[in-house]
Every structure is written in structure tokens, then in C-alpha cells.
Design a protein around this motif. Structure first.
Motif, PDB file in Angstrom:
ATOM      1  N   VAL A 117      24.215  -6.769 -13.598  1.00 43.79           N
ATOM      2  CA  VAL A 117      23.155  -5.971 -14.222  1.00 43.79           C
ATOM      3  C   VAL A 117      22.577  -6.725 -15.408  1.00 43.79           C
ATOM      4  O   VAL A 117      23.259  -6.959 -16.407  1.00 43.79           O
ATOM      5  N   GLU A 118      21.314  -7.106 -15.279  1.00 44.08           N
ATOM      6  CA  GLU A 118      20.638  -7.836 -16.350  1.00 44.08           C
ATOM      7  C   GLU A 118      20.045  -6.850 -17.353  1.00 44.08           C
ATOM      8  O   GLU A 118      19.481  -5.828 -16.979  1.00 44.08           O
ATOM      9  N   LEU A 119      20.187  -7.198 -18.633  1.00 44.67           N
ATOM     10  CA  LEU A 119      19.671  -6.364 -19.720  1.00 44.67           C
ATOM     11  C   LEU A 119      18.604  -7.139 -20.477  1.00 44.67           C
ATOM     12  O   LEU A 119      18.736  -8.344 -20.678  1.00 44.67           O
ATOM     13  N   LYS A 120      17.561  -6.431 -20.925  1.00 45.99           N
ATOM     14  CA  LYS A 120      16.476  -7.108 -21.652  1.00 45.99           C
ATOM     15  C   LYS A 120      16.931  -7.594 -23.025  1.00 45.99           C
ATOM     16  O   LYS A 120      16.329  -8.491 -23.599  1.00 45.99           O
ATOM     17  N   ASN A 121      17.979  -6.975 -23.555  1.00 46.71           N
ATOM     18  CA  ASN A 121      18.577  -7.413 -24.815  1.00 46.71           C
ATOM     19  C   ASN A 121      20.014  -6.901 -24.848  1.00 46.71           C
ATOM     20  O   ASN A 121      20.466  -6.287 -23.893  1.00 46.71           O
ATOM     21  N   ARG A 122      20.705  -7.146 -25.928  1.00 47.24           N
ATOM     22  CA  ARG A 122      22.114  -6.786 -26.018  1.00 47.24           C
ATOM     23  C   ARG A 122      22.350  -5.537 -26.854  1.00 47.24           C
ATOM     24  O   ARG A 122      23.473  -5.271 -27.287  1.00 47.24           O
ATOM     25  N   MET A 123      21.301  -4.775 -27.069  1.00 49.47           N
ATOM     26  CA  MET A 123      21.433  -3.525 -27.815  1.00 49.47           C
ATOM     27  C   MET A 123      21.832  -2.407 -26.858  1.00 49.47           C
ATOM     28  O   MET A 123      21.156  -2.175 -25.858  1.00 49.47           O
ATOM     29  N   VAL A 124      22.940  -1.750 -27.192  1.00 48.85           N
ATOM     30  CA  VAL A 124      23.478  -0.691 -26.344  1.00 48.85           C
ATOM     31  C   VAL A 124      23.577   0.593 -27.156  1.00 48.85           C
ATOM     32  O   VAL A 124      24.119   0.589 -28.266  1.00 48.85           O
ATOM     33  N   MET A 125      23.060   1.671 -26.609  1.00 47.41           N
ATOM     34  CA  MET A 125      23.187   2.967 -27.252  1.00 47.41           C
ATOM     35  C   MET A 125      24.491   3.593 -26.768  1.00 47.41           C
ATOM     36  O   MET A 125      24.653   3.905 -25.587  1.00 47.41           O
ATOM     37  N   ALA A 126      25.428   3.750 -27.680  1.00 48.19           N
ATOM     38  CA  ALA A 126      26.717   4.351 -27.333  1.00 48.19           C
ATOM     39  C   ALA A 126      26.525   5.819 -26.954  1.00 48.19           C
ATOM     40  O   ALA A 126      25.631   6.493 -27.464  1.00 48.19           O
ATOM     41  N   PRO A 127      27.370   6.328 -26.050  1.00 52.35           N
ATOM     42  CA  PRO A 127      27.216   7.726 -25.639  1.00 52.35           C
ATOM     43  C   PRO A 127      27.579   8.685 -26.766  1.00 52.35           C
ATOM     44  O   PRO A 127      28.494   8.438 -27.540  1.00 52.35           O
ATOM     45  N   HIS A 128      26.828   9.738 -26.851  1.00 51.14           N
ATOM     46  CA  HIS A 128      27.124  10.847 -27.754  1.00 51.14           C
ATOM     47  C   HIS A 128      26.450  12.079 -27.180  1.00 51.14           C
ATOM     48  O   HIS A 128      25.674  11.972 -26.237  1.00 51.14           O
ATOM     49  N   SER A 129      26.732  13.247 -27.700  1.00 47.92           N
ATOM     50  CA  SER A 129      26.279  14.494 -27.082  1.00 47.92           C
ATOM     51  C   SER A 129      25.198  15.197 -27.883  1.00 47.92           C
ATOM     52  O   SER A 129      25.496  15.885 -28.859  1.00 47.92           O
ATOM     53  N   PRO A 130      23.931  15.084 -27.448  1.00 53.13           N
ATOM     54  CA  PRO A 130      22.885  15.861 -28.120  1.00 53.13           C
ATOM     55  C   PRO A 130      22.864  17.326 -27.672  1.00 53.13           C
ATOM     56  O   PRO A 130      22.091  18.118 -28.181  1.00 53.13           O
ATOM     57  N   ASN A 131      23.734  17.684 -26.708  1.00 56.30           N
ATOM     58  CA  ASN A 131      23.820  19.069 -26.212  1.00 56.30           C
ATOM     59  C   ASN A 131      22.463  19.600 -25.774  1.00 56.30           C
ATOM     60  O   ASN A 131      22.028  20.662 -26.210  1.00 56.30           O
ATOM     61  N   SER A 132      21.798  18.853 -24.900  1.00 58.20           N
ATOM     62  CA  SER A 132      20.445  19.215 -24.473  1.00 58.20           C
ATOM     63  C   SER A 132      20.317  19.466 -22.986  1.00 58.20           C
ATOM     64  O   SER A 132      19.219  19.626 -22.486  1.00 58.20           O
ATOM     65  N   ALA A 133      21.429  19.493 -22.254  1.00 58.64           N
ATOM     66  CA  ALA A 133      21.373  19.795 -20.826  1.00 58.64           C
ATOM     67  C   ALA A 133      21.223  21.301 -20.648  1.00 58.64           C
ATOM     68  O   ALA A 133      21.395  22.078 -21.588  1.00 58.64           O
ATOM     69  N   GLY A 134      20.904  21.711 -19.438  1.00 55.06           N
ATOM     70  CA  GLY A 134      20.791  23.134 -19.132  1.00 55.06           C
ATOM     71  C   GLY A 134      22.159  23.790 -19.060  1.00 55.06           C
ATOM     72  O   GLY A 134      23.199  23.124 -19.068  1.00 55.06           O
ATOM     73  N   THR A 135      22.180  25.091 -18.957  1.00 57.29           N
ATOM     74  CA  THR A 135      23.450  25.828 -18.967  1.00 57.29           C
ATOM     75  C   THR A 135      24.316  25.541 -17.747  1.00 57.29           C
ATOM     76  O   THR A 135      25.517  25.766 -17.781  1.00 57.29           O
ATOM     77  N   ARG A 152      19.328 -13.505 -38.194  1.00 62.72           N
ATOM     78  CA  ARG A 152      20.701 -13.005 -38.066  1.00 62.72           C
ATOM     79  C   ARG A 152      20.897 -12.225 -36.769  1.00 62.72           C
ATOM     80  O   ARG A 152      21.999 -12.108 -36.281  1.00 62.72           O
ATOM     81  N   PHE A 153      19.806 -11.665 -36.221  1.00 62.20           N
ATOM     82  CA  PHE A 153      19.913 -10.810 -35.038  1.00 62.20           C
ATOM     83  C   PHE A 153      19.326 -11.444 -33.790  1.00 62.20           C
ATOM     84  O   PHE A 153      19.129 -10.766 -32.792  1.00 62.20           O
ATOM     85  N   GLU A 154      19.055 -12.744 -33.835  1.00 61.80           N
ATOM     86  CA  GLU A 154      18.469 -13.425 -32.685  1.00 61.80           C
ATOM     87  C   GLU A 154      19.296 -13.227 -31.414  1.00 61.80           C
ATOM     88  O   GLU A 154      18.761 -12.944 -30.359  1.00 61.80           O
ATOM     89  N   HIS A 155      20.599 -13.409 -31.532  1.00 56.80           N
ATOM     90  CA  HIS A 155      21.472 -13.289 -30.365  1.00 56.80           C
ATOM     91  C   HIS A 155      21.418 -11.868 -29.791  1.00 56.80           C
ATOM     92  O   HIS A 155      21.410 -11.686 -28.569  1.00 56.80           O
ATOM     93  N   LEU A 156      21.362 -10.871 -30.653  1.00 52.22           N
ATOM     94  CA  LEU A 156      21.302  -9.479 -30.231  1.00 52.22           C
ATOM     95  C   LEU A 156      20.037  -9.192 -29.429  1.00 52.22           C
ATOM     96  O   LEU A 156      20.041  -8.379 -28.506  1.00 52.22           O
ATOM     97  N   CYS A 157      18.967  -9.869 -29.749  1.00 55.23           N
ATOM     98  CA  CYS A 157      17.678  -9.626 -29.097  1.00 55.23           C
ATOM     99  C   CYS A 157      17.478 -10.447 -27.826  1.00 55.23           C
ATOM    100  O   CYS A 157      16.498 -10.254 -27.119  1.00 55.23           O
ATOM    101  N   ARG A 158      18.398 -11.340 -27.523  1.00 62.01           N
ATOM    102  CA  ARG A 158      18.296 -12.144 -26.303  1.00 62.01           C
ATOM    103  C   ARG A 158      18.746 -11.326 -25.096  1.00 62.01           C
ATOM    104  O   ARG A 158      19.593 -10.444 -25.221  1.00 62.01           O
ATOM    105  N   PRO A 159      18.227 -11.656 -23.907  1.00 69.96           N
ATOM    106  CA  PRO A 159      18.701 -10.988 -22.692  1.00 69.96           C
ATOM    107  C   PRO A 159      20.198 -11.187 -22.506  1.00 69.96           C
ATOM    108  O   PRO A 159      20.768 -12.175 -22.975  1.00 69.96           O
TER     109      PRO A 159
END
Length: 129
Positions: free
Chosen positions: A18-36, A5-12
């Protein structure tokens, strides 16, 4: 073993040139871990590197300030910034850590604008369209 079911997702894939090794993308969110002052910290690097190590093809870094917080405020605490040349080495370390695992990196740019909290930033005039 991967599910068919996820074959397409795992393909480049690619976004423009910009070439990607697969089609999995981590959406932006804020872990609040930068310096002050918006600097990239070891904690921020570790957090995003772990996602690249886990197999994500594209890591999108959280909302990143395009102007100094001291002048324009920030949307959340410990938000990364790119408004100062002194921050370049941290960004380079972050990109290198993500690239080491074969992932690509993008940055979500943020202008706080009209959302500025004037109780926290009383000297900043909210600006926006």
C-alpha cells in the motif's frame, strides 16, 4: 514553505504493497459520530474526509465493531460497525471521500469482549481470553 525538519515525513511511503502519498498517519480515536446501529453517517464522513483533505496520507477509522451491538454490546456510544451487509454502502461512501483527497484508509477493528458494561448490556455475557 515546509520545514526541512519534516522533509522525510512529507515524502511518499508504503506499508507493504500500500503506497502512501506521505508518512502522516491519523491515529484512530472515537468522535462518536456513527449512527445508533453502527451505520456510517454524513457527520462521520465529513469528520474523516476533513483529515484527508488536510493532507494526512493514511486515515485510520476509529474502533469499529465486528459483531452486532445488539448481540455483543459496544464500547462507546455511536460506534461504527461492519457486522452487517446493510452497512456496506456507508463504508463505501466513507472510503470514496477519503480516497478523493489521495489518502488511504484503514479500520481499527474492535471486539468489546471483557470490557462490556453489563449495566448497559445486562443480557450480554462478557467474553474474552
Amino acid at each position: 514553505m515546509r520545514s526541512p525538519r519534516f522533509e522525510h515525513l512529507c515524502r511518499p511511503g508504503a506499508i507493504g504493497p500500500v503506497e502512501l502519498k506521505n508518512r502522516m498517519v491519523m491515529a484512530p480515536h472515537s468522535p462518536n459520530s456513527a449512527g445508533t446501529n453502527g451505520e456510517v453517517t454524513d457527520l462521520l464522513i465529513d469528520y474523516f474526509e476533513a483529515r484527508a483533505r488536510g493532507g494526512v496520507g493514511l486515515v485510520i477509522i476509529e474502533d469499529t465493531l465486528v459483531a452486532p451491538a445488539s448481540e455483543w454490546g459496544e464500547g462507546v456510544t455511536q460506534q461504527p460497525a461492519i457486522a452487517d451487509r446493510r452497512l456496506v454502502d456507508g463504508w463505501r461512501r466513507l472510503a470514496d471521500a477519503i480516497h478523493f483527497w489521495g489518502a488511504r484508509v484503514a479500520v481499527q477493528l474492535n471486539w468489546v469482549g471483557l470490557r462490556i458494561d453489563t449495566k448497559i448490556w445486562p443480557r450480554v455475557q462478557p467474553t474474552g481470553p
